[in-house]
Design a protein around this motif. Structure first.
Motif, PDB file in Angstrom:
ATOM      1  N   ARG A  89       0.828  -1.214   0.000  1.00  0.00           N
ATOM      2  CA  ARG A  89       0.000   0.000   0.000  1.00  0.00           C
ATOM      3  C   ARG A  89       0.858   1.258   0.000  1.00  0.00           C
ATOM      4  NH1 ARG A  89      -2.455  -0.393   6.155  1.00  0.00           N
ATOM      5  NH2 ARG A  89      -0.457  -0.520   7.229  1.00  0.00           N
ATOM      6  N   SER A  90       2.070   1.172   0.567  1.00  0.00           N
ATOM      7  CA  SER A  90       2.971   2.318   0.538  1.00  0.00           C
ATOM      8  C   SER A  90       3.344   2.674  -0.894  1.00  0.00           C
ATOM      9  CB  SER A  90       4.238   2.000   1.341  1.00  0.00           C
ATOM     10  OG  SER A  90       5.199   3.034   1.190  1.00  0.00           O
ATOM     11  N   TYR A  91       3.695   1.657  -1.687  1.00  0.00           N
ATOM     12  CA  TYR A  91       4.048   1.902  -3.087  1.00  0.00           C
ATOM     13  C   TYR A  91       2.818   2.299  -3.894  1.00  0.00           C
ATOM     14  CZ  TYR A  91       8.451  -0.332  -1.790  1.00  0.00           C
ATOM     15  OH  TYR A  91       9.641  -0.644  -1.185  1.00  0.00           O
ATOM     16  N   ASP A  92       1.661   1.716  -3.558  1.00  0.00           N
ATOM     17  CA  ASP A  92       0.428   2.099  -4.263  1.00  0.00           C
ATOM     18  C   ASP A  92       0.089   3.562  -3.996  1.00  0.00           C
ATOM     19  OD1 ASP A  92       0.184  -0.439  -5.288  1.00  0.00           O
ATOM     20  OD2 ASP A  92      -1.236  -1.127  -3.756  1.00  0.00           O
ATOM     21  N   TYR A  93       0.283   3.996  -2.750  1.00  0.00           N
ATOM     22  CA  TYR A  93      -0.016   5.382  -2.399  1.00  0.00           C
ATOM     23  C   TYR A  93       0.941   6.337  -3.115  1.00  0.00           C
ATOM     24  CZ  TYR A  93      -1.233   9.378   0.561  1.00  0.00           C
ATOM     25  OH  TYR A  93      -1.662  10.612   1.021  1.00  0.00           O
ATOM     26  N   LYS A  94       2.208   5.952  -3.202  1.00  0.00           N
ATOM     27  CA  LYS A  94       3.173   6.770  -3.929  1.00  0.00           C
ATOM     28  C   LYS A  94       2.814   6.827  -5.418  1.00  0.00           C
ATOM     29  CE  LYS A  94       7.058   5.972  -0.774  1.00  0.00           C
ATOM     30  NZ  LYS A  94       8.383   5.337  -0.588  1.00  0.00           N
ATOM     31  N   GLN A  95       2.322   5.703  -5.942  1.00  0.00           N
ATOM     32  CA  GLN A  95       1.869   5.710  -7.339  1.00  0.00           C
ATOM     33  C   GLN A  95       0.732   6.686  -7.552  1.00  0.00           C
ATOM     34  OE1 GLN A  95       1.426   2.313 -10.094  1.00  0.00           O
ATOM     35  NE2 GLN A  95       2.017   1.034  -8.365  1.00  0.00           N
ATOM     36  N   LEU A  96      -0.210   6.721  -6.602  1.00  0.00           N
ATOM     37  CA  LEU A  96      -1.353   7.628  -6.729  1.00  0.00           C
ATOM     38  C   LEU A  96      -0.895   9.083  -6.743  1.00  0.00           C
ATOM     39  CD1 LEU A  96      -3.939   5.893  -4.348  1.00  0.00           C
ATOM     40  CD2 LEU A  96      -4.022   6.005  -6.842  1.00  0.00           C
ATOM     41  N   LYS A  97       0.093   9.399  -5.923  1.00  0.00           N
ATOM     42  CA  LYS A  97       0.605  10.766  -5.916  1.00  0.00           C
ATOM     43  C   LYS A  97       1.315  11.090  -7.231  1.00  0.00           C
ATOM     44  CE  LYS A  97       1.091  11.545  -0.956  1.00  0.00           C
ATOM     45  NZ  LYS A  97       2.009  11.928   0.134  1.00  0.00           N
ATOM     46  N   GLU A  98       2.061  10.128  -7.739  1.00  0.00           N
ATOM     47  CA  GLU A  98       2.731  10.340  -9.029  1.00  0.00           C
ATOM     48  C   GLU A  98       1.717  10.471 -10.159  1.00  0.00           C
ATOM     49  OE1 GLU A  98       5.897  10.888  -9.567  1.00  0.00           O
ATOM     50  OE2 GLU A  98       6.504  10.591  -7.478  1.00  0.00           O
ATOM     51  N   ARG A  99       0.634   9.701 -10.088  1.00  0.00           N
ATOM     52  CA  ARG A  99      -0.406   9.795 -11.121  1.00  0.00           C
ATOM     53  C   ARG A  99      -1.115  11.150 -11.060  1.00  0.00           C
ATOM     54  NH1 ARG A  99      -1.080   5.234 -13.872  1.00  0.00           N
ATOM     55  NH2 ARG A  99      -0.336   3.284 -12.946  1.00  0.00           N
ATOM     56  N   TYR A 100      -1.251  11.675  -9.857  1.00  0.00           N
ATOM     57  CA  TYR A 100      -1.821  13.020  -9.735  1.00  0.00           C
ATOM     58  C   TYR A 100      -0.920  14.041 -10.429  1.00  0.00           C
ATOM     59  CZ  TYR A 100      -2.941  17.530  -7.671  1.00  0.00           C
ATOM     60  OH  TYR A 100      -3.244  18.856  -7.499  1.00  0.00           O
ATOM     61  N   ASN A 148       5.954   8.603 -16.033  1.00  0.00           N
ATOM     62  CA  ASN A 148       5.533   7.214 -16.243  1.00  0.00           C
ATOM     63  C   ASN A 148       6.629   6.234 -15.848  1.00  0.00           C
ATOM     64  OD1 ASN A 148       2.833   7.385 -17.211  1.00  0.00           O
ATOM     65  ND2 ASN A 148       3.571   8.105 -19.189  1.00  0.00           N
ATOM     66  N   ILE A 149       7.889   6.611 -16.035  1.00  0.00           N
ATOM     67  CA  ILE A 149       9.004   5.755 -15.611  1.00  0.00           C
ATOM     68  C   ILE A 149       8.990   5.604 -14.094  1.00  0.00           C
ATOM     69  CG2 ILE A 149      11.525   5.675 -15.398  1.00  0.00           C
ATOM     70  CD1 ILE A 149      11.693   6.828 -18.214  1.00  0.00           C
ATOM     71  N   THR A 150       8.763   6.700 -13.393  1.00  0.00           N
ATOM     72  CA  THR A 150       8.680   6.644 -11.928  1.00  0.00           C
ATOM     73  C   THR A 150       7.518   5.759 -11.476  1.00  0.00           C
ATOM     74  OG1 THR A 150       9.593   8.885 -11.782  1.00  0.00           O
ATOM     75  CG2 THR A 150       8.473   8.029  -9.839  1.00  0.00           C
ATOM     76  N   ILE A 151       6.375   5.894 -12.122  1.00  0.00           N
ATOM     77  CA  ILE A 151       5.204   5.084 -11.771  1.00  0.00           C
ATOM     78  C   ILE A 151       5.478   3.609 -12.035  1.00  0.00           C
ATOM     79  CG2 ILE A 151       2.804   4.593 -12.412  1.00  0.00           C
ATOM     80  CD1 ILE A 151       2.477   7.602 -12.949  1.00  0.00           C
ATOM     81  N   SER A 152       6.154   3.300 -13.144  1.00  0.00           N
ATOM     82  CA  SER A 152       6.478   1.897 -13.459  1.00  0.00           C
ATOM     83  C   SER A 152       7.422   1.311 -12.415  1.00  0.00           C
ATOM     84  CB  SER A 152       7.110   1.818 -14.853  1.00  0.00           C
ATOM     85  OG  SER A 152       6.192   2.220 -15.852  1.00  0.00           O
ATOM     86  N   GLY A 153       8.346   2.117 -11.901  1.00  0.00           N
ATOM     87  CA  GLY A 153       9.231   1.639 -10.846  1.00  0.00           C
ATOM     88  C   GLY A 153       8.464   1.260  -9.589  1.00  0.00           C
ATOM     89  N   TYR A 154       7.493   2.069  -9.219  1.00  0.00           N
ATOM     90  CA  TYR A 154       6.658   1.746  -8.054  1.00  0.00           C
ATOM     91  C   TYR A 154       5.780   0.521  -8.328  1.00  0.00           C
ATOM     92  CZ  TYR A 154       7.945   6.088  -5.702  1.00  0.00           C
ATOM     93  OH  TYR A 154       8.633   7.085  -5.072  1.00  0.00           O
ATOM     94  N   ASP A 155       5.385   0.352  -9.588  1.00  0.00           N
ATOM     95  CA  ASP A 155       4.566  -0.803  -9.937  1.00  0.00           C
ATOM     96  C   ASP A 155       5.340  -2.109  -9.714  1.00  0.00           C
ATOM     97  OD1 ASP A 155       2.174  -1.954 -10.853  1.00  0.00           O
ATOM     98  OD2 ASP A 155       2.971  -2.143 -12.883  1.00  0.00           O
TER      99      ASP A 155
END
Length: 438
Positions: A114-125, A262-269
């Protein structure tokens, strides 16, 4: 009373004329588009959705609290035999049960998923912010494409109107010369034909001007309800440094910034997928209340219970059929694809930037040449007009000089606004379009 009505009518006409002369400057045009354009409004709404998704309420960090309650009512026919041998028969015996509870479930550890998912949500914002900025940039460029088309048509209209006035004056002169026997009817007919052609050209350009004004108002979100005009002043006083602009493009180009996000989001994925390899530890707690109203056959007539229960649970998905492994592998491939797209975009950006720079320089040079050509064409027309008045040249030569001047003005107008649009495209590629004071 009659004088008042006349005065009121005059005031209404004057007010209408003033409203029709409203000039929308480039800065006002940008403000109108940012405030009213439908595409920008949609982008802002999508940004609000992304902002809601990136909130702590959507993070999975908060516990889940559930309340439940129930009631049961029974009517039974009961035959009860006790240990002493006595028998009790009850018909229509009533009993009821009531319960209520509040339960809490909280995940203490889920492998940091959930920590990485939350960071993804912030990056998607932040990615949605970049997408909204891209929408604004595209809208601004579209705005000036139409705005400068209106400006060009406005200047074309003035040039053709002036040409028509000259043709009308020529017709009057030709008619006088014919009336006094100084020329043939052919000169009059030629002048009439030229007036008709100029009139047709003027009608066409006026209609084009009306149509492009409507297009511009659509970009404004139909915010303008009265007729308007645009500013035809263009400045090319800014001296750009090519290397500095290209450095800005590598840091601020909107497409490049999106691919980096998108590269940052893929790393969290990838990290989120790997969290499924670890166990999940959860905390549960319940506060409950139960009450039983028993029938006469029961040992207890009424019983009431309240209490708290809590516990810790652990679950570990030792093997899920390989879905986690597959997800992590695909996430790594997606990250690699994003990095390849970045390299491809950088190569395309360098090409597009160089093309845009050369195109801007060429069109700016063409505009300057066309400005010089106007001076030459005007001098040629003035001399031709003097010779025409003294009868040294015929109407065909005069008309040719007139058309040469008109074509020079139309070409100058086109070159001016094409050069400005080339400049805006260069600024858009460099990520500096929104930093310009129009």
């Amino acid at each position: 009373m009659k004088n008042r009505m006349i005065l009121l009518s005059v005031l209404l006409v004057v007010s209408k004329l003033i409203a029709q002369e409203q000039i929308i400057t480039p800065n006002e045009a940008v403000s109108l588009a940012l405030e009213n354009n439908y595409g920008i409004k949609l982008a802002n709404n999508q940004l609000e959705v992304a902002k809601n998704n990136a909130n702590i309420l959507n993070s999975g960090y908060l516990p889940k609290v559930t309340g439940s309650a129930g009631a049961t009512y029974n009517i039974d026919n009961t035959e009860a035999e006790f240990s002493n041998g006595s028998v009790t028969v009850l018909n229509g015996a009533e009993s009821s049960r009531y319960n209520a509870s509040v339960s809490l479930n909280y995940i203490l550890f889920d492998g940091l998923g959930r920590s990485y998912d939350y960071k993804q949500l912030k990056e998607r914002y932040q990615l949605t912010e970049l997408q909204a900025r891209e929408t604004i940039e595209n809208t601004i460029f579209q705005l000036f494409t139409v705005y400068y088309s209106v400006a060009q048509l406005k200047e074309n209209n003035s040039a053709i109107q002036q040409t028509l006035e000259i043709s009308k004056d020529r017709l009057v002169r030709a008619q006088y010369q014919f009336d006094y026997g100084q020329s043939t009817k052919l000169n009059v007919l030629n002048a009439e034909v030229d007036i008709n052609n100029d009139s047709i050209n003027l009608i066409n350009v006026k209609q084009q001007l009306i149509n492009f004004k409507r297009d511009l108002n659509v970009v404004f979100g139909n915010a303008l309800t009265t007729d308007f005009d645009v500013d035809t002043t263009i400045n090319f006083d800014v001296l750009y440094d090519k290397e500095a602009l290209f450095e800005s493009a590598k840091n601020r180009n909107i497409s490049l910034m999106q691919i980096e996000k998108n590269i940052t989001i893929s790393g969290y994925d990838i990290k989120s997928g790997k969290s499924a390899y670890l166990p999940t530890i959860g905390l549960t707690g319940t506060y409950g209340w139960n009450k039983n109203n028993n029938n006469a056959a029961s040992f207890l007539a009424v019983s009431t219970n309240t209490g708290i229960s809590g516990g810790v649970n652990l679950s570990w998905n030792l093997f899920d059929g390989g879905s986690t492994i597959t997800r992590v592998k695909n996430a790594k491939i997606n990250l690699e694809n994003q990095q390849l797209q970045k390299e491809q975009l950088l190569a395309s950006l360098q090409r597009d930037f160089n093309n845009a720079w050369d195109d801007y320089q060429n069109k700016l040079s063409i505009y300057k040449i066309q400005e010089d050509n106007i001076v030459t064409s005007q001098n040629n027309f003035d001399r031709t007009q003097e010779k025409f008045k003294t009868g040294q040249i015929n109407s065909i030569e005069f008309r040719q000089a007139q058309l040469n001047l008109l074509n020079a003005e139309l070409s100058r107008n086109q070159a001016k606004y094409q050069a400005k649009l080339s400049e805006l495209l260069l600024l858009q590629l460099s990520g500096e379009l929104l930093n310009v004071k129009f």
